[in-house]
Design an enzyme around this catalytic site. Structure first.
Site, PDB file in Angstrom:
ATOM      1  N   SER A 145       0.135 -12.116 -27.774  1.00 57.55           N
ATOM      2  CA  SER A 145       1.506 -12.563 -28.012  1.00 57.55           C
ATOM      3  C   SER A 145       1.723 -13.875 -27.278  1.00 57.55           C
ATOM      4  O   SER A 145       1.034 -14.170 -26.289  1.00 57.55           O
ATOM      5  CB  SER A 145       2.496 -11.513 -27.484  1.00 57.55           C
ATOM      6  N   TYR A 158       4.985  -5.758 -20.593  1.00 55.50           N
ATOM      7  CA  TYR A 158       4.507  -6.282 -21.879  1.00 55.50           C
ATOM      8  C   TYR A 158       3.734  -7.583 -21.679  1.00 55.50           C
ATOM      9  O   TYR A 158       2.633  -7.753 -22.214  1.00 55.50           O
ATOM     10  CB  TYR A 158       5.702  -6.501 -22.800  1.00 55.50           C
TER      11      TYR A 158
END
Length: 260
Positions: A145, A158
């Site tokens: 990401s 995350y």
């Protein structure tokens, strides 16, 4: 024609909805056979039912958990039993940061769960699939990401996993050099609401401001990522690329954005 000697085979984690479903469908449409490995059995049934008859014969769904080594081993073996080979692995399964407010109040078990799914799951599936990937000079694509490079507040778990996937990617690329190529994709804002199962599906609604944040002029779609996955899995087209992370975010991380 013997099914086990026909077409390349991809193993896609989190492959039954969202970004993973977009990747699975794109690969199927381009002649691959696909194992969709996903924890959500309902999403898997819906994804299989939505396929046309021809695609359904080239797709397999297994409901399992990427953090459960027995589930992973069974899914890999079922792929081999059905299709005879694995040429590509897409480590897409992941969960968001727990909604616990600041990291000072983040529960330790919640932190560990995110690490186990997003980072540990990629390691575990690669561990079991690599013996089969080696036989065909296959490829792995890890879905990281842009959060590996920039953050919003209170996204520590995350962000840590997505940064970890970037490092895991180049480490595995070196360990598997000459046999299996390993790359990563770091998506930015990808709209997946309309790619989820019926119970949670939403229709995209993006403002002009949302779109203008991106130099490309729009929010991303699963197809934007799926095309790149197919390229990185293709040894003829990307055979000299390994250990890299491809950022696909419509240029958003290169644009200075100031608060109004």
């Amino acid at each position: 024609m013997n099914e086990k000697n026909h077409a390349q085979v991809a193993f896609v984690t989190g492959g039954a909805q969202g970004l993973g479903l977009g990747i699975s469908q794109h690969l199927l449409n381009n002649g691959w056979k696909v194992m969709m490995f996903d924890l959500d059995e309902e999403a898997g049934r819906e994804a299989m039912d939505a396929l046309d008859e021809k695609s359904r014969t080239r797709c397999l769904f297994f409901a399992g958990d990427v953090t459960d080594e027995q589930d992973v081993a069974i899914a890999v073996q079922r792929t081999i039993d059905r299709f005879g080979r694995i040429d590509g692995l897409v480590n897409n399964a992941g969960i968001a940061n727990p909604d616990n407010g600041s990291f000072e109040h983040l529960d330790w078990q919640a932190w560990r769960h995110v690490i186990d799914v997003n980072l540990g799951g990629a390691f575990l599936v690669a561990k079991h699939a690599t013996q089969h990937l080696r036989k065909h000079n296959g490829a792995i694509v890890n879905i990281s990401s842009t959060r590996a490079f920039q953050s919003e507040a209170n996204s520590e778990a995350y962000a840590a996993t997505k940064g970890g996937l970037v490092s895991l990617t180049h480490a595995m690329a070196v360990s598997l050099s000459g046999d299996v190529r390993v790359n990563a994709i770091a998506p930015g804002w990808i709209e997946v609401g309309d790619w989820k199962k019926a119970a949670t599906k939403t229709q995209p609604a993006h403002s002009e401001r949302d779109k203008k944040q991106h130099p490309a002029g729009r929010v991303g779609t699963p197809n934007d990522i799926a095309h790149a996955v197919a390229f990185l899995l293709d040894g003829e087209k990307s055979g000299f690329i390994t250990g890299e992370t491809l950022r696909i975010d419509g240029g958003m991380t290169h644009k200075m954005i100031y608060q109004d």
